[in-house]
Scaffold this motif. Structure first.
Motif, PDB file in Angstrom:
ATOM      1  N   ARG A 306       0.855  -1.186   0.000  1.00  0.00           N
ATOM      2  CA  ARG A 306       0.000   0.000   0.000  1.00  0.00           C
ATOM      3  C   ARG A 306       0.894   1.240   0.000  1.00  0.00           C
ATOM      4  NH1 ARG A 306      -3.497  -0.978   4.101  1.00  0.00           N
ATOM      5  NH2 ARG A 306      -5.187  -1.584   2.717  1.00  0.00           N
ATOM      6  N   VAL A 307       0.655   2.148  -0.948  1.00  0.00           N
ATOM      7  CA  VAL A 307       1.516   3.308  -1.160  1.00  0.00           C
ATOM      8  C   VAL A 307       0.692   4.576  -1.001  1.00  0.00           C
ATOM      9  CG1 VAL A 307       3.018   4.500  -2.797  1.00  0.00           C
ATOM     10  CG2 VAL A 307       3.015   1.999  -2.711  1.00  0.00           C
ATOM     11  N   ALA A 325       1.767   3.085 -10.121  1.00  0.00           N
ATOM     12  CA  ALA A 325       0.667   2.230 -10.575  1.00  0.00           C
ATOM     13  C   ALA A 325       1.159   1.137 -11.517  1.00  0.00           C
ATOM     14  CB  ALA A 325      -0.400   3.082 -11.259  1.00  0.00           C
ATOM     15  N   ARG A 326       2.209   1.418 -12.276  1.00  0.00           N
ATOM     16  CA  ARG A 326       2.750   0.407 -13.196  1.00  0.00           C
ATOM     17  C   ARG A 326       3.290  -0.804 -12.456  1.00  0.00           C
ATOM     18  NH1 ARG A 326       7.261   3.392 -16.167  1.00  0.00           N
ATOM     19  NH2 ARG A 326       7.713   1.258 -16.814  1.00  0.00           N
ATOM     20  N   PHE A 327       3.704  -0.615 -11.191  1.00  0.00           N
ATOM     21  CA  PHE A 327       4.295  -1.710 -10.435  1.00  0.00           C
ATOM     22  C   PHE A 327       3.273  -2.450  -9.569  1.00  0.00           C
ATOM     23  CE2 PHE A 327       7.831   1.267 -11.209  1.00  0.00           C
ATOM     24  CZ  PHE A 327       8.681   0.418 -11.892  1.00  0.00           C
ATOM     25  N   GLU A 328       1.997  -2.184  -9.794  1.00  0.00           N
ATOM     26  CA  GLU A 328       0.889  -2.928  -9.200  1.00  0.00           C
ATOM     27  C   GLU A 328       0.943  -2.977  -7.674  1.00  0.00           C
ATOM     28  OE1 GLU A 328       0.807  -6.744 -11.043  1.00  0.00           O
ATOM     29  OE2 GLU A 328       0.543  -5.930 -13.061  1.00  0.00           O
ATOM     30  N   PRO A 329       0.818  -1.832  -7.006  1.00  0.00           N
ATOM     31  CA  PRO A 329       0.695  -1.848  -5.549  1.00  0.00           C
ATOM     32  C   PRO A 329      -0.658  -2.437  -5.148  1.00  0.00           C
ATOM     33  CG  PRO A 329       0.266   0.349  -6.377  1.00  0.00           C
ATOM     34  CD  PRO A 329       0.698  -0.471  -7.566  1.00  0.00           C
ATOM     35  N   SER A 330      -0.775  -2.868  -3.890  1.00  0.00           N
ATOM     36  CA  SER A 330      -2.056  -3.411  -3.445  1.00  0.00           C
ATOM     37  C   SER A 330      -3.108  -2.315  -3.373  1.00  0.00           C
ATOM     38  CB  SER A 330      -1.902  -4.082  -2.078  1.00  0.00           C
ATOM     39  OG  SER A 330      -1.498  -3.126  -1.099  1.00  0.00           O
ATOM     40  N   PRO A 380      -0.205   2.872   5.468  1.00  0.00           N
ATOM     41  CA  PRO A 380       0.562   2.606   4.242  1.00  0.00           C
ATOM     42  C   PRO A 380       1.930   2.019   4.553  1.00  0.00           C
ATOM     43  CG  PRO A 380       0.573   4.947   4.740  1.00  0.00           C
ATOM     44  CD  PRO A 380      -0.373   4.320   5.718  1.00  0.00           C
ATOM     45  N   ALA A 381       2.467   1.285   3.594  1.00  0.00           N
ATOM     46  CA  ALA A 381       3.813   0.725   3.739  1.00  0.00           C
ATOM     47  C   ALA A 381       4.868   1.710   3.253  1.00  0.00           C
ATOM     48  CB  ALA A 381       3.927  -0.591   2.971  1.00  0.00           C
ATOM     49  N   PHE A 382       4.551   2.458   2.206  1.00  0.00           N
ATOM     50  CA  PHE A 382       5.491   3.427   1.653  1.00  0.00           C
ATOM     51  C   PHE A 382       4.796   4.780   1.531  1.00  0.00           C
ATOM     52  CE2 PHE A 382       7.121  -0.616   0.114  1.00  0.00           C
ATOM     53  CZ  PHE A 382       8.474  -0.503   0.394  1.00  0.00           C
ATOM     54  N   VAL A 383       5.541   5.839   1.850  1.00  0.00           N
ATOM     55  CA  VAL A 383       5.024   7.199   1.743  1.00  0.00           C
ATOM     56  C   VAL A 383       5.985   8.013   0.885  1.00  0.00           C
ATOM     57  CG1 VAL A 383       4.416   9.311   2.967  1.00  0.00           C
ATOM     58  CG2 VAL A 383       3.898   7.085   3.989  1.00  0.00           C
ATOM     59  N   PHE A 384       5.467   8.614  -0.172  1.00  0.00           N
ATOM     60  CA  PHE A 384       6.247   9.516  -1.010  1.00  0.00           C
ATOM     61  C   PHE A 384       5.720  10.924  -0.758  1.00  0.00           C
ATOM     62  CE2 PHE A 384       6.408   5.411  -3.145  1.00  0.00           C
ATOM     63  CZ  PHE A 384       7.775   5.248  -3.293  1.00  0.00           C
ATOM     64  N   HIS A 385       6.540  11.727  -0.097  1.00  0.00           N
ATOM     65  CA  HIS A 385       6.104  13.051   0.359  1.00  0.00           C
ATOM     66  C   HIS A 385       6.511  14.101  -0.666  1.00  0.00           C
ATOM     67  CE1 HIS A 385       5.037  16.376   2.782  1.00  0.00           C
ATOM     68  NE2 HIS A 385       6.261  16.700   3.166  1.00  0.00           N
TER      69      HIS A 385
END
Length: 676
Positions: A306-307, A325-330, A380-385
């Motif tokens: 989850r991103v 989105a290309r890398f198919e996150p949950s 979320p598992a990853f956060v891009f700020h």
């Protein structure tokens, strides 16, 4: 003329003999089929006898007409429209002349009047089939191979072919497609077409889908990306007239932001060599190649996770959403405070990546409780700020807003990430944070320091979240950036405004920037990036802005200073003459990733930064712009000197003298501050 023996032994002679035998059979078969169709399958005996008796006239007369017509001297595997027209003419006369002979000799009583008309159509079809089967079969084989190529995951293998989006006029695009089909393993694989003259969609040209007009470039790329066939280049086939300079400049500008190189096909309709394509690229403005990084490591980190992306409606955030989105996150969580931008990016992703669960969250990172609630609900598992205020002049005159978003907002996101156990948070930063002279750079610098301190807090605990900072220069094509500004000025034929003749900047594309962001995450998770380091893209040498202005004018087909002047307007508040990628107190280190450096700043204790941030938050509530500005730079100066405590400011008593930066440390910053 070659000797008779050599001619008989040549492949051309035997090819012609095969065509003659086939055409003789076609002439007889066309007459028989025409009679069967006319008589509903039952040919009377008298009519059958008449056909057999007169068959020599039909065959000899027809073959003589075909020979005279010149259809045996054409290369049918490269057939064009004039060749097909000649074939129809030859077939028509190959029927009309023998029938005329039968009429003159009174041997046509057995022949119904409508049969020659039917015979013309049947003979045309048979002659065409005998000559066009090679290119048709080659096209079918190509189409059968293409799905396997296109459905191959881009992250699993390296495809030798470049996927090409063709743009231009249909007649010239068809010529490029036809010549590419002649190559056994063409270097370019057409995946879509954009037409200059017509916005027609849901149509195909030689099997390649037409996706719309030239203005739909971004939408077409998104659509193809969602199908796992994202183009890597554009082939411009607009013929001798080409595209107008402004249209070509816009095309190349947008292509640059999408990381697509632009190749121009030769102007002639018939292309002698389909590989002889001229490269057109805004990277020429930068005088450096584009950086490409391996997507495999990113795929292993993100797939199934989850991103969350903050600032998802901005230039960087939107491209982050596309690439993630290309890398198919949950699940993909899009967070932004702008309603329209958030709606826009959500609709784009739902349309182009329907298989990826997507959720739009209307939230400002300034709202600490709301941010905490979002993290508590979705974990979320990853956060891009990527949420930030980035326009230097605006932040310079709106100091409190800049501090609220870039400093307090960053702390809110980082604190939530630590509290709810994300795997990694990536802070998007800028080269303006290095030795900052303006408010925007200063706020981003404090954000860098806070993320570094949070990352170091987790040292010794492998399960603690990672906090990383990615630093890069100006982004080509982003909202409010240099290239779109110059483009708007060129559209009006207004002077191109440059702040200083010697001003320089580092540049990169949006695609490059997002690749760097994603790779910083993957590197930390897979290769164990040392805590507290900043990742910096090697962007080559800085480029003079005035040189970019001149090159853009030339790319538009104009002459600098003659057709379009360049106007020097002076440095704006908070703007430096040149940018830097590394602070003098940072240790610059090599990286295992090609084209990437690492910086190790002198850390500041987390408790010290938290106390300073609390002080700034209180000052922002009082909304004293000058006091917030002075305190902001005072904090940075004390951090630079290594002081661990900040003096408490009385919110009710305005200081009698402003705090100034040490000119020995940051001379440009001190001069800029005094100007205020």
């Amino acid at each position: 003329m070659p000797p008779l023996g050599s001619y008989i032994a040549s492949p051309r002679f035997w090819r012609k003999m095969v065509y003659l035998v086939y055409d003789a059979v076609a002439l007889g078969a066309a007459l028989a089929i025409a009679l069967i169709l006319r008589m509903n399958g039952q040919i009377p005996p008298a009519m059958m006898t008449g056909m057999i008796d007169n068959m020599p006239i039909i065959l000899v007369g027809g073959l003589m007409v075909l020979q005279v017509s010149g259809i045996y001297n054409r290369v049918w595997r490269l057939a064009s429209l004039p060749d097909l027209v000649r074939l129809v003419e030859a077939a028509t006369f190959a029927v009309v002349i023998p029938v005329g002979i039968l009429l003159l000799t009174s041997n046509a009583r057995w022949l119904p009047t409508s049969v020659p008309i039917i015979q013309c159509f049947v003979l045309t079809a048979l002659l065409s089939a005998g000559r066009m089967w090679q290119p048709v079969l080659r096209q079918k084989i190509r189409r059968l191979r293409m799905p396997r190529t296109l459905k191959t995951r881009q992250t699993d293998i390296v495809v030798s072919q470049q996927r090409a989006l063709l743009i231009g006029r249909p007649e010239y695009i068809e010529s490029v497609l036809r010549h590419l089909e002649l190559v056994p393993t063409p270097p370019y694989l057409p995946v879509g077409i954009l037409v200059v003259d017509s916005p027609e969609t849901n149509m195909r040209l030689r099997g390649v889908p037409i996706l719309g007009a030239i203005d739909a470039l971004e939408h077409a790329v998104d659509t193809l990306t969602a199908r796992n066939v994202r183009p890597t280049c554009i082939i411009l086939a607009a013929g001798p007239e080409g595209l107008p300079g402004q249209a070509k400049l816009k095309l190349v500008t947008v292509a640059q932001t999408l990381n697509l190189s632009v190749l121009r096909a030769p102007a002639a309709t018939e292309i002698d060599n389909p590989l002889d394509l001229e490269r057109i690229n805004l990277a020429d403005l930068l005088d450096r190649p584009q950086t490409e990084l391996d997507p495999g490591v990113v795929s292993r980190a993100i797939r199934g996770q989850r991103v969350l992306i903050t600032g998802a409606g901005g230039s960087i955030g939107r491209e982050l959403a596309r690439q993630v989105a290309r890398f198919e996150p949950s699940e993909l969580l899009l967070l932004d405070c702008g309603e329209f931008n958030l709606y826009s990016v959500e609709m784009e992703l739902r349309e182009n990546y329907p298989q990826v669960p997507c959720r739009a969250i209307l939230c400002s990172i300034r709202q600490r409780q709301h941010v905490m609630a979002v993290f508590a609900e979705f974990t979320p598992a990853f956060v891009f700020h990527a949420a930030a205020l980035k326009h230097v002049p605006l932040v310079e005159t709106n100091v409190c807003a800049g501090v609220q978003t870039n400093v307090i907002g960053t702390r809110n996101v980082a604190d939530a990430a630590r509290k709810f156990g994300v795997r990694a948070m990536v802070q998007v930063s800028t080269d303006k944070a290095v030795n900052p002279v303006g408010v925007m750079g200063a706020t981003k610098r404090l954000g860098e320091l806070y993320c570094q301190a949070m990352d170091l807090e987790g040292a010794g605990r492998p399960s603690s979240p990672r906090f990383m900072t990615v630093r890069f220069g100006n982004v080509l094509g982003s909202s409010g950036s240099l290239i779109p500004l110059f483009q708007r000025q060129l559209d009006r034929r207004a002077p191109l405004t440059v702040t200083h003749p010697e001003i320089t900047r580092f540049f990169m594309t949006v695609h490059e920037a997002v690749q760097l962001i994603l790779h910083s995450t993957a590197r930390a998770m897979e290769f164990g990036l040392k805590r507290g380091r900043i990742i910096v893209l090697d962007m080559g040498e800085p480029v003079k802005i005035i040189d970019i202005a001149r090159r853009m004018i030339r790319l538009a087909g104009l002459v600098p200073e003659r057709d379009v002047p360049i106007k020097i307007v002076g440095l704006r508040p908070g703007e430096k003459l040149y940018e830097e990628l590394f602070d003098e107190r940072e240790t610059q280190l090599p990286s295992e990733l090609a084209g990437v450096f690492e910086a190790e700043p002198v850390p500041v204790p987390l408790a010290t930064l938290q106390a300073g941030f609390d002080q700034l938050a209180d000052l922002v509530l009082a909304h004293d712009q000058e006091q917030v500005r002075d305190t902001l730079f005072d904090m940075l100066e004390k951090v630079t000197r290594g002081e661990q405590e900040f003096e408490k400011v009385d919110l009710h008593v305005r200081p009698t003298a402003a705090v100034h930066l040490n000119p020995a440390l940051w001379p440009e910053g001190a001069a800029m501050r005094q100007a205020h």
